[in-house]
Scaffold this motif. Structure first.
Motif, PDB file in Angstrom:
ATOM      1  N   GLN A   1       0.837  -1.207   0.000  1.00 34.36           N
ATOM      2  CA  GLN A   1       0.000   0.000   0.000  1.00 34.36           C
ATOM      3  C   GLN A   1       0.870   1.256   0.000  1.00 34.36           C
ATOM      4  N   GLU A   2       1.933   1.245   0.800  1.00 37.32           N
ATOM      5  CA  GLU A   2       2.848   2.391   0.823  1.00 37.32           C
ATOM      6  C   GLU A   2       3.519   2.578  -0.536  1.00 37.32           C
ATOM      7  N   ASN A   3       3.853   1.472  -1.192  1.00 34.43           N
ATOM      8  CA  ASN A   3       4.459   1.536  -2.516  1.00 34.43           C
ATOM      9  C   ASN A   3       3.509   2.177  -3.526  1.00 34.43           C
ATOM     10  N   ILE A   4       2.248   1.822  -3.458  1.00 33.75           N
ATOM     11  CA  ILE A   4       1.243   2.421  -4.345  1.00 33.75           C
ATOM     12  C   ILE A   4       1.153   3.918  -4.099  1.00 33.75           C
ATOM     13  N   GLU A   5       1.114   4.316  -2.823  1.00 33.79           N
ATOM     14  CA  GLU A   5       1.023   5.741  -2.489  1.00 33.79           C
ATOM     15  C   GLU A   5       2.257   6.504  -2.977  1.00 33.79           C
ATOM     16  N   LEU A   6       3.441   5.922  -2.795  1.00 27.12           N
ATOM     17  CA  LEU A   6       4.668   6.577  -3.263  1.00 27.12           C
ATOM     18  C   LEU A   6       4.680   6.692  -4.786  1.00 27.12           C
ATOM     19  N   HIS A   7       4.194   5.670  -5.460  1.00 23.79           N
ATOM     20  CA  HIS A   7       4.119   5.722  -6.923  1.00 23.79           C
ATOM     21  C   HIS A   7       3.200   6.852  -7.373  1.00 23.79           C
ATOM     22  N   LYS A   8       2.080   7.020  -6.679  1.00 22.62           N
ATOM     23  CA  LYS A   8       1.159   8.117  -7.001  1.00 22.62           C
ATOM     24  C   LYS A   8       1.845   9.465  -6.813  1.00 22.62           C
ATOM     25  N   LYS A   9       2.596   9.602  -5.708  1.00 24.13           N
ATOM     26  CA  LYS A   9       3.282  10.866  -5.439  1.00 24.13           C
ATOM     27  C   LYS A   9       4.331  11.154  -6.499  1.00 24.13           C
ATOM     28  N   VAL A  10       5.088  10.129  -6.921  1.00 23.82           N
ATOM     29  CA  VAL A  10       6.102  10.322  -7.960  1.00 23.82           C
ATOM     30  C   VAL A  10       5.435  10.722  -9.265  1.00 23.82           C
ATOM     31  N   SER A  11       4.334  10.068  -9.613  1.00 26.35           N
ATOM     32  CA  SER A  11       3.609  10.415 -10.840  1.00 26.35           C
ATOM     33  C   SER A  11       3.108  11.853 -10.784  1.00 26.35           C
ATOM     34  N   GLN A  12       2.593  12.249  -9.632  1.00 29.77           N
ATOM     35  CA  GLN A  12       2.104  13.617  -9.465  1.00 29.77           C
ATOM     36  C   GLN A  12       3.257  14.607  -9.607  1.00 29.77           C
ATOM     37  N   MET A  13       4.407  14.294  -9.015  1.00 27.78           N
ATOM     38  CA  MET A  13       5.560  15.185  -9.124  1.00 27.78           C
ATOM     39  C   MET A  13       6.030  15.292 -10.572  1.00 27.78           C
ATOM     40  N   CYS A  14       6.009  14.187 -11.299  1.00 26.33           N
ATOM     41  CA  CYS A  14       6.400  14.222 -12.706  1.00 26.33           C
ATOM     42  C   CYS A  14       5.437  15.095 -13.515  1.00 26.33           C
ATOM     43  N   GLN A  15       4.153  14.978 -13.211  1.00 27.40           N
ATOM     44  CA  GLN A  15       3.162  15.794 -13.900  1.00 27.40           C
ATOM     45  C   GLN A  15       3.366  17.269 -13.585  1.00 27.40           C
ATOM     46  N   GLU A  16       3.614  17.586 -12.319  1.00 22.14           N
ATOM     47  CA  GLU A  16       3.869  18.972 -11.932  1.00 22.14           C
ATOM     48  C   GLU A  16       5.141  19.492 -12.592  1.00 22.14           C
ATOM     49  N   ASN A  17       6.144  18.649 -12.691  1.00 26.73           N
ATOM     50  CA  ASN A  17       7.399  19.016 -13.345  1.00 26.73           C
ATOM     51  C   ASN A  17       7.143  19.340 -14.821  1.00 26.73           C
ATOM     52  N   LYS A  18       6.326  18.522 -15.457  1.00 26.48           N
ATOM     53  CA  LYS A  18       5.989  18.736 -16.862  1.00 26.48           C
ATOM     54  C   LYS A  18       5.247  20.066 -17.036  1.00 26.48           C
ATOM     55  N   GLU A  19       4.319  20.349 -16.135  1.00 22.99           N
ATOM     56  CA  GLU A  19       3.564  21.601 -16.210  1.00 22.99           C
ATOM     57  C   GLU A  19       4.469  22.807 -15.976  1.00 22.99           C
ATOM     58  N   LEU A  20       5.411  22.669 -15.058  1.00 21.50           N
ATOM     59  CA  LEU A  20       6.363  23.764 -14.825  1.00 21.50           C
ATOM     60  C   LEU A  20       7.226  24.005 -16.064  1.00 21.50           C
ATOM     61  N   ARG A  21       7.633  22.946 -16.736  1.00 20.07           N
ATOM     62  CA  ARG A  21       8.412  23.108 -17.964  1.00 20.07           C
ATOM     63  C   ARG A  21       7.610  23.848 -19.023  1.00 20.07           C
ATOM     64  N   LYS A  22       6.313  23.515 -19.105  1.00 22.69           N
ATOM     65  CA  LYS A  22       5.462  24.215 -20.070  1.00 22.69           C
ATOM     66  C   LYS A  22       5.410  25.703 -19.763  1.00 22.69           C
ATOM     67  N   LYS A  23       5.314  26.033 -18.469  1.00 22.11           N
ATOM     68  CA  LYS A  23       5.268  27.443 -18.088  1.00 22.11           C
ATOM     69  C   LYS A  23       6.582  28.147 -18.412  1.00 22.11           C
ATOM     70  N   VAL A  24       7.704  27.453 -18.186  1.00 24.10           N
ATOM     71  CA  VAL A  24       9.009  28.069 -18.399  1.00 24.10           C
ATOM     72  C   VAL A  24       9.341  28.173 -19.883  1.00 24.10           C
ATOM     73  N   TYR A  25       9.109  27.111 -20.640  1.00 22.08           N
ATOM     74  CA  TYR A  25       9.546  27.062 -22.036  1.00 22.08           C
ATOM     75  C   TYR A  25       8.426  27.324 -23.034  1.00 22.08           C
ATOM     76  N   GLY A  26       7.204  27.348 -22.589  1.00 24.56           N
ATOM     77  CA  GLY A  26       6.090  27.553 -23.493  1.00 24.56           C
ATOM     78  C   GLY A  26       5.691  26.239 -24.150  1.00 24.56           C
ATOM     79  N   ALA A  27       4.518  26.230 -24.722  1.00 24.58           N
ATOM     80  CA  ALA A  27       3.995  24.994 -25.309  1.00 24.58           C
ATOM     81  C   ALA A  27       4.829  24.526 -26.483  1.00 24.58           C
TER      82      ALA A  27
END
Length: 142
Positions: free
Chosen positions: A69-95
């Motif tokens: 269960q902890e592994n599933i939760e950590l995987h969700k957090k990593v996925s969320q961080m990757c998504q946030e990272n992707k969104e930040l890149r879009k803001k910095v570099y543009g679409a």
């Protein structure tokens, strides 16, 4: 009066039964802790060992389930961080620049989590000629 006597006798029997159950549970607790085993027969010891093995099996299953269960939760957090990272890149570099940024940026796994490294674009260039130019004015000695 007879009813009160019967009620009193009932509660006396109930109290005696509860005291007996308490003694049994205390003795079982001591045995599970490995104490007071000297009076047990081989069969009693075998039963106690089986109980302990069943308890360990249950504990291990619960532990495995918790880790899963902890592994599933950590995987969700990593996925969320990757998504946030992707969104930040879009803001910095543009679409339109996101593909270029994705191609040249790196995400590294550090001990403290994800570290974003700014993109580095390297280009090859032709080597510059290093021929010695002859001076326009020659120095004459003489």
């Amino acid at each position: 009066m007879i009813n009160l006597l019967r009620i009193f006798q009932f509660w006396e029997r109930e109290a005696a039964s509860l005291r007996q159950q308490l003694q049994y549970l205390q003795e079982m607790h001591r045995q599970l802790l490995g104490e007071g085993l000297s009076g047990l027969t081989y069969k009693d010891l075998q039963n106690l060992e089986n109980q302990l093995e069943m308890s360990l099996k249950g504990i291990r299953m619960k532990k495995e389930s918790t880790i899963h269960q902890e592994n599933i939760e950590l995987h969700k957090k990593v996925s969320q961080m990757c998504q946030e990272n992707k969104e930040l890149r879009k803001k910095v570099y543009g679409a339109e620049g996101i593909d270029q940024a994705n191609g040249s940026s790196q995400v590294s796994h550090g001990l403290l989590g994800y570290e974003f490294q700014a993109p580095t674009n390297l280009q090859l260039s032709q080597p510059q000629s290093q021929e010695k130019a002859t001076p326009e004015k020659a120095v004459t000695l003489g």
